[in-house]
Design a protein around this motif. Structure first.
Motif, PDB file in Angstrom:
ATOM      1  N   LEU A 287      45.473  54.865  48.948  1.00 24.77           N
ATOM      2  CA  LEU A 287      45.650  54.585  47.516  1.00 24.77           C
ATOM      3  C   LEU A 287      45.984  53.103  47.293  1.00 24.77           C
ATOM      4  CD1 LEU A 287      47.738  57.809  46.906  1.00 24.77           C
ATOM      5  CD2 LEU A 287      45.403  57.395  46.085  1.00 24.77           C
TER       6      LEU A 287
ATOM      7  N   VAL B  56      46.026  49.832  57.675  1.00 23.59           N
ATOM      8  CA  VAL B  56      44.918  49.410  58.543  1.00 23.59           C
ATOM      9  C   VAL B  56      44.609  47.935  58.349  1.00 23.59           C
ATOM     10  CG1 VAL B  56      43.897  51.706  58.427  1.00 23.59           C
ATOM     11  CG2 VAL B  56      43.115  49.949  56.829  1.00 23.59           C
TER      12      VAL B  56
ATOM     13  N   MET C 284      37.774  51.912  50.897  1.00 25.66           N
ATOM     14  CA  MET C 284      38.233  52.166  52.266  1.00 25.66           C
ATOM     15  C   MET C 284      38.243  53.662  52.578  1.00 25.66           C
ATOM     16  SD  MET C 284      38.971  49.216  53.661  1.00 25.66           S
ATOM     17  CE  MET C 284      40.035  49.602  55.044  1.00 25.66           C
ATOM     18  N   GLY C 285      38.889  54.446  51.690  1.00 22.33           N
ATOM     19  CA  GLY C 285      39.055  55.878  51.954  1.00 22.33           C
ATOM     20  C   GLY C 285      37.725  56.623  52.070  1.00 22.33           C
TER      21      GLY C 285
ATOM     22  N   ILE D 125      42.984  62.045  50.161  1.00 20.09           N
ATOM     23  CA  ILE D 125      43.223  61.699  48.752  1.00 20.09           C
ATOM     24  C   ILE D 125      43.066  60.186  48.585  1.00 20.09           C
ATOM     25  CG2 ILE D 125      44.845  61.887  46.816  1.00 20.09           C
ATOM     26  CD1 ILE D 125      44.064  64.596  48.044  1.00 20.09           C
TER      27      ILE D 125
ATOM     28  N   GLY E 258      33.874  40.789  52.631  1.00 16.19           N
ATOM     29  CA  GLY E 258      35.044  40.267  53.317  1.00 16.19           C
ATOM     30  C   GLY E 258      36.380  40.872  52.823  1.00 16.19           C
ATOM     31  N   PHE E 259      37.300  39.996  52.745  1.00 17.01           N
ATOM     32  CA  PHE E 259      38.657  40.355  52.354  1.00 17.01           C
ATOM     33  C   PHE E 259      38.950  39.575  51.075  1.00 17.01           C
ATOM     34  CE2 PHE E 259      43.405  40.069  53.185  1.00 17.01           C
ATOM     35  CZ  PHE E 259      43.642  41.377  52.800  1.00 17.01           C
TER      36      PHE E 259
ATOM     37  N   LEU F 298      43.398  40.980  47.348  1.00 18.52           N
ATOM     38  CA  LEU F 298      44.115  41.771  48.360  1.00 18.52           C
ATOM     39  C   LEU F 298      45.013  40.870  49.213  1.00 18.52           C
ATOM     40  CD1 LEU F 298      41.335  44.300  49.422  1.00 18.52           C
ATOM     41  CD2 LEU F 298      43.440  44.801  48.178  1.00 18.52           C
TER      42      LEU F 298
ATOM     43  N   LYS G  39      48.048  40.339  47.173  1.00 20.78           N
ATOM     44  CA  LYS G  39      48.878  41.561  47.190  1.00 20.78           C
ATOM     45  C   LYS G  39      49.737  41.589  48.466  1.00 20.78           C
ATOM     46  CE  LYS G  39      48.579  46.485  48.042  1.00 20.78           C
ATOM     47  NZ  LYS G  39      47.775  47.659  48.365  1.00 20.78           N
TER      48      LYS G  39
ATOM     49  N   VAL H 242      36.536  46.738  54.709  1.00 17.05           N
ATOM     50  CA  VAL H 242      35.534  47.772  54.412  1.00 17.05           C
ATOM     51  C   VAL H 242      34.549  47.902  55.577  1.00 17.05           C
ATOM     52  CG1 VAL H 242      33.709  48.443  52.801  1.00 17.05           C
ATOM     53  CG2 VAL H 242      35.812  47.418  51.929  1.00 17.05           C
TER      54      VAL H 242
ATOM     55  N   HIS I 116      51.491  54.420  43.423  1.00 15.38           N
ATOM     56  CA  HIS I 116      50.524  55.523  43.468  1.00 15.38           C
ATOM     57  C   HIS I 116      50.899  56.507  44.579  1.00 15.38           C
ATOM     58  CE1 HIS I 116      48.290  51.954  41.933  1.00 15.38           C
ATOM     59  NE2 HIS I 116      47.934  52.824  41.005  1.00 15.38           N
TER      60      HIS I 116
ATOM     61  N   LEU J  78      39.383  58.125  47.683  1.00 13.26           N
ATOM     62  CA  LEU J  78      38.095  57.978  48.375  1.00 13.26           C
ATOM     63  C   LEU J  78      37.381  56.708  47.906  1.00 13.26           C
ATOM     64  CD1 LEU J  78      37.100  61.726  47.942  1.00 13.26           C
ATOM     65  CD2 LEU J  78      37.752  60.648  50.108  1.00 13.26           C
ATOM     66  N   GLY J  79      38.156  55.603  47.795  1.00 11.69           N
ATOM     67  CA  GLY J  79      37.597  54.343  47.287  1.00 11.69           C
ATOM     68  C   GLY J  79      36.855  53.571  48.367  1.00 11.69           C
TER      69      GLY J  79
ATOM     70  N   LYS K  78      51.902  45.289  59.303  1.00 14.65           N
ATOM     71  CA  LYS K  78      50.752  44.893  58.473  1.00 14.65           C
ATOM     72  C   LYS K  78      51.067  43.625  57.656  1.00 14.65           C
ATOM     73  CE  LYS K  78      47.127  45.307  55.659  1.00 14.65           C
ATOM     74  NZ  LYS K  78      45.750  45.147  56.036  1.00 14.65           N
TER      75      LYS K  78
ATOM     76  N   LEU L  41      40.441  60.300  41.646  1.00 12.30           N
ATOM     77  CA  LEU L  41      40.384  60.320  40.177  1.00 12.30           C
ATOM     78  C   LEU L  41      39.038  59.804  39.672  1.00 12.30           C
ATOM     79  CD1 LEU L  41      43.939  58.888  39.325  1.00 12.30           C
ATOM     80  CD2 LEU L  41      43.191  61.291  39.276  1.00 12.30           C
ATOM     81  N   SER L  42      38.344  59.011  40.493  1.00 13.86           N
ATOM     82  CA  SER L  42      37.072  58.422  40.069  1.00 13.86           C
ATOM     83  C   SER L  42      35.897  59.334  40.444  1.00 13.86           C
ATOM     84  CB  SER L  42      36.905  57.049  40.726  1.00 13.86           C
ATOM     85  OG  SER L  42      35.552  56.777  40.977  1.00 13.86           O
TER      86      SER L  42
HETATM   87  P1  NAD Z   1      40.062  51.200  45.974  1.00 17.14           P
HETATM   88  O1  NAD Z   1      40.602  50.801  44.660  1.00 17.14           O
HETATM   89  O2  NAD Z   1      38.599  51.005  46.257  1.00 17.14           O
HETATM   90  O3  NAD Z   1      40.391  52.757  46.258  1.00 17.14           O
HETATM   91  C1  NAD Z   1      41.579  53.392  45.845  1.00 17.14           C
HETATM   92  C2  NAD Z   1      41.165  54.738  45.297  1.00 17.14           C
HETATM   93  O4  NAD Z   1      42.326  55.507  44.973  1.00 17.14           O
HETATM   94  C3  NAD Z   1      40.327  54.634  44.008  1.00 17.14           C
HETATM   95  O5  NAD Z   1      39.063  55.254  44.210  1.00 17.14           O
HETATM   96  C4  NAD Z   1      41.183  55.368  42.965  1.00 17.14           C
HETATM   97  O6  NAD Z   1      40.412  56.088  42.025  1.00 17.14           O
HETATM   98  C5  NAD Z   1      41.989  56.294  43.858  1.00 17.14           C
HETATM   99  N1  NAD Z   1      43.208  56.808  43.234  1.00 17.14           N
HETATM  100  C6  NAD Z   1      44.182  56.114  42.587  1.00 17.14           C
HETATM  101  N2  NAD Z   1      45.165  56.948  42.188  1.00 17.14           N
HETATM  102  C7  NAD Z   1      44.795  58.200  42.594  1.00 17.14           C
HETATM  103  C8  NAD Z   1      45.386  59.484  42.469  1.00 17.14           C
HETATM  104  N3  NAD Z   1      46.551  59.658  41.853  1.00 17.14           N
HETATM  105  N4  NAD Z   1      44.730  60.545  42.995  1.00 17.14           N
HETATM  106  C9  NAD Z   1      43.535  60.376  43.624  1.00 17.14           C
HETATM  107  N5  NAD Z   1      42.921  59.179  43.758  1.00 17.14           N
HETATM  108  C10 NAD Z   1      43.552  58.109  43.257  1.00 17.14           C
HETATM  109  O7  NAD Z   1      40.956  50.422  47.068  1.00 17.14           O
HETATM  110  P2  NAD Z   1      40.599  50.213  48.618  1.00 17.14           P
HETATM  111  O8  NAD Z   1      39.936  48.889  48.799  1.00 17.14           O
HETATM  112  O9  NAD Z   1      39.980  51.462  49.142  1.00 17.14           O
HETATM  113  O10 NAD Z   1      42.081  50.043  49.203  1.00 17.14           O
HETATM  114  C11 NAD Z   1      42.929  51.164  49.433  1.00 17.14           C
HETATM  115  C12 NAD Z   1      44.145  50.678  50.192  1.00 17.14           C
HETATM  116  O11 NAD Z   1      43.744  50.062  51.415  1.00 17.14           O
HETATM  117  C13 NAD Z   1      44.965  49.628  49.424  1.00 17.14           C
HETATM  118  O12 NAD Z   1      46.321  49.898  49.622  1.00 17.14           O
HETATM  119  C14 NAD Z   1      44.538  48.316  50.068  1.00 17.14           C
HETATM  120  O13 NAD Z   1      45.528  47.324  49.988  1.00 17.14           O
HETATM  121  C15 NAD Z   1      44.313  48.767  51.501  1.00 17.14           C
HETATM  122  N6  NAD Z   1      43.381  47.910  52.270  1.00 17.14           N
HETATM  123  C16 NAD Z   1      42.197  47.507  51.723  1.00 17.14           C
HETATM  124  C17 NAD Z   1      41.342  46.717  52.476  1.00 17.14           C
HETATM  125  C18 NAD Z   1      40.040  46.243  51.900  1.00 17.14           C
HETATM  126  O14 NAD Z   1      39.416  45.333  52.486  1.00 17.14           O
HETATM  127  N7  NAD Z   1      39.549  46.828  50.797  1.00 17.14           N
HETATM  128  C19 NAD Z   1      41.693  46.333  53.782  1.00 17.14           C
HETATM  129  C20 NAD Z   1      42.882  46.804  54.330  1.00 17.14           C
HETATM  130  C21 NAD Z   1      43.731  47.599  53.559  1.00 17.14           C
END
Ligand code: NAD
Length: 294
Positions: free
Chosen positions: A65, A118, A12-13, A7, A235-236, A240, A243, A122, A70, A9-10, A168, A32-33
């Motif tokens: 998420l 983690v 990272m997911g 759940i 990058g980072f 974030l 946050k 990305v 969330h 799939l952004g 973390k 949701l997207s």
């Molecule tokens: P993102 O915004 O790209 O992805 C989050 C996803 O969650 C979105 O696609 C959104 O639509 C979905 N979402 C939100 N609410 C939802 C729900 N109720 N049901 C289903 N889907 C839902 O964010 P990301 O960059 O993938 O980051 C995700 C997590 O990883 C965050 O907590 C972030 O702090 C952490 N993180 C990110 C990075 C990075 O470099 N991007 C690195 C380490 C950790």
């Protein structure tokens, strides 16, 4: 082959779920997207019509998420549909308190649970080279480890519920502080007529050595792969970093820890973000510092 629900799939997911598919697991996902769902579908993830449908048959449920609110709302909504005996793993970066609440909700449903945030960004998610920091019972960790290791190169059991999130935010507080320290040294060096390369050659082999300098050098030149050589594209992202520094400050306040440099780093990154740099790599703070009057 394990039946896994994913759940969120952004950025990272999405790639993390794709790596589980590559490893031969059956992955059903939901986001949701619609754009995130389309990308994941192209990577072999089965997209369910709802989050409830995604989790119903899963032995392992993974969430990735944006923030604690969330995760708690998804857990409150979804855990009733998770089958008995399943393991729930939250990989999002969230506050320690919310992580512990999420564990409590899983426990009420008699589900095994882990917080497993983690590091690696990305790039690490795509390349399956993430580091996982896990908190929860040892038997939950032992069950999760073979799955997490398909998405990362290192999986560390940090302790009981919330310990992964604690590790973390402590790590990222070091990172934020050390990046500002390295950036300040380059800005001072410039004023003193020192070349970037000379400072790098000395500090990278001296007591100033750290990851922010040797892997992620904030000025262009000395480390060709650092974001400084690519227009500070992340990058980072600075958003974030802010946050995570805010999460560290919340935790410091709640626990009574003294973290004056963490507080200062959070303030500087708030100013940097506020100046319109949320989407820049966090190492771009060097340009912000250069623009400040001494
Ligand atoms: P993102 O915004 O790209 O992805 C989050 C996803 O969650 C979105 O696609 C959104 O639509 C979905 N979402 C939100 N609410 C939802 C729900 N109720 N049901 C289903 N889907 C839902 O964010 P990301 O960059 O993938 O980051 C995700 C997590 O990883 C965050 O907590 C972030 O702090 C952490 N993180 C990110 C990075 C990075 O470099 N991007 C690195 C380490 C950790």
């Amino acid at each position: 082959m394990t039946s896994i629900a994913f759940i969120g799939l952004g950025n990272m997911g999405g790639p993390m779920a794709a790596n589980l598919v590559k490893a031969g697991h059956s992955v059903t996902g939901f986001d949701l997207s619609p754009a995130s769902c389309d990308q994941a579908r192209n990577d072999g993830v089965t997209i369910a019509g709802s989050a409830h449908d995604a989790v119903r048959e899963a032995e392992i449920v993974i969430t990735m998420l944006p923030a604690g609110k969330h995760v708690l709302s998804v857990y409150a909504d979804l855990l009733s549909s998770v089958k008995d005996g399943a393991l729930v793993i939250d990989c999002s970066t969230i506050d320690v308190d919310s992580a512990r609440k999420a564990h409590g909700m899983a426990q009420e449903r008699k589900l095994m649970s882990l917080d497993a945030p983690v590091s690696g960004g990305v790039g690490g998610a795509k390349g399956a080279t993430l580091t996982f920091m896990a908190g929860g019972a040892k038997n939950a960790f032992d069950r999760a480890e073979p799955i997490l290791s398909k998405m990362g190169k290192k999986v560390v059991h940090c302790g009981e519920a919330g310990a992964g999130q604690a590790a973390k935010i402590c790590n990222n507080m070091i990172l934020g502080i050390s990046m500002i320290g390295v950036a300040e040294a380059f800005v001072l060096g410039e004023k003193l007529g020192l070349s970037h390369q000379a400072l790098f050659d000395v500090a990278s082999t001296s007591s100033g050595q750290c990851w922010s300098l040797t892997t992620y050098c904030p000025v262009p030149g000395p480390v060709p792969t650092s974001p400084a050589n690519n227009g500070y594209k992340p990058g980072f992202a600075a958003a974030l970093m802010l946050k995570d520094l805010k999460l560290a400050q919340e935790a410091a306040l709640a626990s009574g820890a003294s973290t004056p440099l963490g507080a200062e780093a959070a303030q500087l990154y708030a100013l940097f973000n506020g100046a319109g740099h949320e989407g820049d790599d966090f190492s771009g703070i060097v340009n912000f510092l250069r623009g400040q009057k001494g």
